[in-house]
Enzyme design. Structure first.
Site, short mmCIF file in Angstrom:
data_model
loop_
_atom_site.label_atom_id
_atom_site.label_comp_id
_atom_site.label_asym_id
_atom_site.label_seq_id
_atom_site.Cartn_x
_atom_site.Cartn_y
_atom_site.Cartn_z
N ASP A 67 0.83 -1.21 0.00
CA ASP A 67 0.00 0.00 0.00
C ASP A 67 0.87 1.26 0.00
OD1 ASP A 67 0.90 -0.17 2.58
OD2 ASP A 67 -1.06 0.14 3.53
N ASP A 106 -1.25 -6.03 -0.18
CA ASP A 106 -1.52 -5.39 1.12
C ASP A 106 -3.01 -5.12 1.27
OD1 ASP A 106 0.57 -5.01 2.90
OD2 ASP A 106 1.28 -3.17 1.92
N GLU A 205 9.35 -4.03 10.45
CA GLU A 205 9.79 -2.78 9.79
C GLU A 205 10.28 -1.76 10.81
OE1 GLU A 205 7.01 -0.99 7.04
OE2 GLU A 205 8.22 0.85 6.88
O1 KIV Z 1 3.54 -1.08 1.66
C1 KIV Z 1 4.69 -1.56 1.57
O2 KIV Z 1 5.41 -1.33 0.60
C2 KIV Z 1 5.16 -2.39 2.67
C3 KIV Z 1 6.60 -2.81 2.65
C4 KIV Z 1 7.49 -1.67 2.78
C5 KIV Z 1 6.87 -3.89 3.62
O3 KIV Z 1 4.42 -2.71 3.53
#
Ligand code: KIV
Length: 289
Positions: A67, A106, A205
């Site tokens: 996302d 996501d 993260e």
């Molecule tokens: O949204 C995203 O790109 C992520 C990654 C950075 C793990 O959640």
């Protein structure tokens, strides 16, 4: 939905799949970590478009339709305004452009937090509309019931702990987490709760390195780091960050290319040639036979 796509190159700029092959699976990713050890680290990058997926796919185990596309593609201030329609459209493009990697999408903010039932409806839509293999959602122990609910109903879930960008309004920014003992312990507990609930892998993260290592050692499933540690079971970066498309380089990003300069230089040369009437040349124009 087919996992290999033969694109029509006579009408499209897209490349066909180089060779039909079996796509990696979620269980294959899960089994890479055995007895607490991952011999071959898991390679994960974000992808948002079909062409980007084609270029990254052969080098990756997992392509994440993150996302983060809210900021990277749509110029939004955070991932909070990202919608299900955006995730579904980009997820389908990435599945069409890949043939090897596990594609995960996501779950956007607001689509899954209220109840496990809401989460199931959203995740099922993403799987049906895109052909992706599973979903990722943010949050720790509070999401454990939802992770168990989805997993029991056939939807693989990747968890996400530590710095969770969808909670930016609560966190007040994107600083590294786990600097206090209480916060560090909570991050490890969150990861344990997700793993026990059935998450097949977990992203950690933006945490201080000892926490990333502690999380990796605390759970049986693979832990993928971003701003974590080389000792995690795998790594993920936003592709545009590592390709050097942005001026701002967060500490956890390593730039493997300088695409911003390459694109800007190419546009400048094109503009100069258009203004000088040297483009198009004889090679780029249709001449009478
Ligand atoms: O949204 C995203 O790109 C992520 C990654 C950075 C793990 O959640």
């Amino acid at each position: 939905m087919s996992t290999t796509f033969q694109l029509d190159t006579s009408t499209s700029r897209a490349h066909p799949t180089p060779a039909p092959m079996k796509r990696l699976t979620v269980p294959a990713i899960r089994q890479r970590k055995k007895d607490g050890h991952t011999a071959e680290p898991i390679v994960m990058l974000t992808a948002y478009t079909a062409r980007q997926a084609q270029l990254l796919d052969a080098h990756c185990d997992i392509l994440l339709v993150g996302d983060s596309l809210g900021q990277v593609i749509y110029g939004l201030p955070s991932s909070v305004p990202v919608t299900m329609d955006m995730m579904a459209a980009h997820g389908a493009a990435v599945v069409r452009g890949s043939y090897h990697s596990v594609v995960l999408v996501d779950m956007p903010f607001g689509a899954y937090e209220a109840s496990p039932q809401d989460a199931f409806a959203a995740a099922a839509r993403l799987l049906k509309d895109t052909g992706c293999a599973g979903v990722k959602l943010e949050g720790g122990a509070a999401m454990a019931e939802t992770v168990a609910f989805l997993t029991a109903r056939g939807i693989p879930v990747m968890g996400h702990v530590g710095l969770t960008p969808q909670a930016v309004n609560l966190l007040g920014g994107y600083n590294a987490r786990g600097r206090s003992e209480a916060e560090a312990a909570k991050i490890v507990d969150d990861a344990r709760a997700l793993a026990e609930a059935g998450a097949f892998a977990i992203v950690v993260e933006g945490v201080v390195e000892p926490i990333a290592i502690a999380v990796t050692e605390a759970v049986d499933c693979p832990v993928i780091g971003i701003g974590g540690s080389a000792r995690c079971d795998g790594q993920v970066l936003v592709a545009e960050d590592m390709l050097g498309l942005f001026e701002r380089v967060p500490r956890f990003v390593k730039r493997y290319a300088d695409m911003a300069t390459t694109i800007s230089d190419a546009a400048a040369t094109y503009a100069a040639e258009v203004r000088a009437r040297t483009f198009p040349g004889i090679e780029q124009t249709y001449q009478p036979k």
